[in-house]
Scaffold this motif. Sequence first.
Motif, PDB file in Angstrom:
ATOM      1  N   GLU A  78       9.590  40.571 -63.085  1.00 56.29           N
ATOM      2  CA  GLU A  78      10.894  41.652 -62.552  1.00 56.29           C
ATOM      3  C   GLU A  78      10.344  42.632 -61.622  1.00 56.29           C
ATOM      4  OE1 GLU A  78      13.200  43.405 -65.608  1.00 56.29           O
ATOM      5  OE2 GLU A  78      11.175  44.592 -66.324  1.00 56.29           O
ATOM      6  N   LEU A  79      11.051  42.912 -60.592  1.00 55.97           N
ATOM      7  CA  LEU A  79      10.712  44.094 -59.674  1.00 55.97           C
ATOM      8  C   LEU A  79      11.114  45.329 -60.606  1.00 55.97           C
ATOM      9  CD1 LEU A  79      10.387  44.999 -57.002  1.00 55.97           C
ATOM     10  CD2 LEU A  79      12.720  45.051 -56.872  1.00 55.97           C
ATOM     11  N   VAL A  80      10.179  46.379 -60.454  1.00 57.89           N
ATOM     12  CA  VAL A  80      10.131  47.739 -60.986  1.00 57.89           C
ATOM     13  C   VAL A  80      10.425  48.444 -59.995  1.00 57.89           C
ATOM     14  CG1 VAL A  80       8.559  49.343 -62.090  1.00 57.89           C
ATOM     15  CG2 VAL A  80       8.354  47.036 -62.736  1.00 57.89           C
ATOM     16  N   ALA A  81       9.629  48.537 -58.571  1.00 53.96           N
ATOM     17  CA  ALA A  81       9.895  49.500 -57.729  1.00 53.96           C
ATOM     18  C   ALA A  81       9.462  49.258 -56.341  1.00 53.96           C
ATOM     19  CB  ALA A  81       9.329  51.105 -58.014  1.00 53.96           C
ATOM     20  N   ASP A  87      16.946  49.661 -62.676  1.00 50.64           N
ATOM     21  CA  ASP A  87      17.771  50.500 -63.545  1.00 50.64           C
ATOM     22  C   ASP A  87      16.955  51.159 -64.643  1.00 50.64           C
ATOM     23  OD1 ASP A  87      21.019  49.262 -62.667  1.00 50.64           O
ATOM     24  OD2 ASP A  87      20.003  50.699 -61.644  1.00 50.64           O
ATOM     25  N   SER A  88      16.069  50.066 -65.214  1.00 55.59           N
ATOM     26  CA  SER A  88      15.398  50.464 -66.469  1.00 55.59           C
ATOM     27  C   SER A  88      14.523  51.559 -66.313  1.00 55.59           C
ATOM     28  CB  SER A  88      14.656  49.349 -67.048  1.00 55.59           C
ATOM     29  OG  SER A  88      14.025  48.688 -66.126  1.00 55.59           O
ATOM     30  N   VAL A  89      13.953  51.885 -65.080  1.00 54.37           N
ATOM     31  CA  VAL A  89      12.888  52.770 -64.945  1.00 54.37           C
ATOM     32  C   VAL A  89      13.214  54.037 -64.142  1.00 54.37           C
ATOM     33  CG1 VAL A  89      11.142  50.774 -65.230  1.00 54.37           C
ATOM     34  CG2 VAL A  89      11.973  51.699 -62.785  1.00 54.37           C
ATOM     35  N   THR A 138       8.050  56.633 -60.480  1.00 55.28           N
ATOM     36  CA  THR A 138       7.880  57.123 -59.236  1.00 55.28           C
ATOM     37  C   THR A 138       6.818  56.244 -58.448  1.00 55.28           C
ATOM     38  OG1 THR A 138       8.571  59.341 -59.723  1.00 55.28           O
ATOM     39  CG2 THR A 138       7.747  58.768 -57.437  1.00 55.28           C
ATOM     40  N   ILE A 139       7.180  55.597 -57.179  1.00 60.32           N
ATOM     41  CA  ILE A 139       6.466  54.783 -56.357  1.00 60.32           C
ATOM     42  C   ILE A 139       6.198  55.705 -55.297  1.00 60.32           C
ATOM     43  CG2 ILE A 139       8.274  53.796 -55.147  1.00 60.32           C
ATOM     44  CD1 ILE A 139       6.511  50.867 -55.030  1.00 60.32           C
ATOM     45  N   LEU A 185       7.099  56.784 -71.100  1.00 63.32           N
ATOM     46  CA  LEU A 185       7.001  55.373 -71.251  1.00 63.32           C
ATOM     47  C   LEU A 185       7.518  55.021 -72.732  1.00 63.32           C
ATOM     48  CD1 LEU A 185       3.321  54.888 -69.674  1.00 63.32           C
ATOM     49  CD2 LEU A 185       5.368  53.605 -69.156  1.00 63.32           C
ATOM     50  N   LYS A 186       8.053  53.699 -72.682  1.00 70.15           N
ATOM     51  CA  LYS A 186       8.610  53.158 -73.899  1.00 70.15           C
ATOM     52  C   LYS A 186       7.918  51.807 -74.344  1.00 70.15           C
ATOM     53  CE  LYS A 186      13.247  54.707 -72.205  1.00 70.15           C
ATOM     54  NZ  LYS A 186      14.353  54.262 -71.747  1.00 70.15           N
TER      55      LYS A 186
END
Length: 118
Positions: free
Chosen positions: A45-48, A61-63, A68-69, A85-86
Amino acid sequence: VQLVESGGGLVQPGGSLRLSCAASGFTFGTYRMSWYRQASGKERELVAGISSVSGSTDYADSVKDRFTISRDNAKNTVYLQMNSLKPEDTAVYYCKASRWNPSRREYWGQGTQVTVSS
């Protein structure tokens, strides 16, 4: 072409890590750079992402508000600062370079493991 990620590791919940992706072999400044992740048994999945010219950013949305990128075109490097972090952030994190003009190109790094656990 090479994309080499670093900075992964084991961190406790609530902790921070900074991932780096060093690029070589292509014109870094003309490529959109992205971070993806893939947890065990799940789809990538795409994070940033961060654009090549304006430096505009987008986040899953989850991050949002935690990650921060950023990019340093002089160093051909993209970063992902991960805070708060989770356990559900545990995954292999991949760096990707993309462009669409004048021709479609896409490159991936080999990934770096991030494990969030107490």
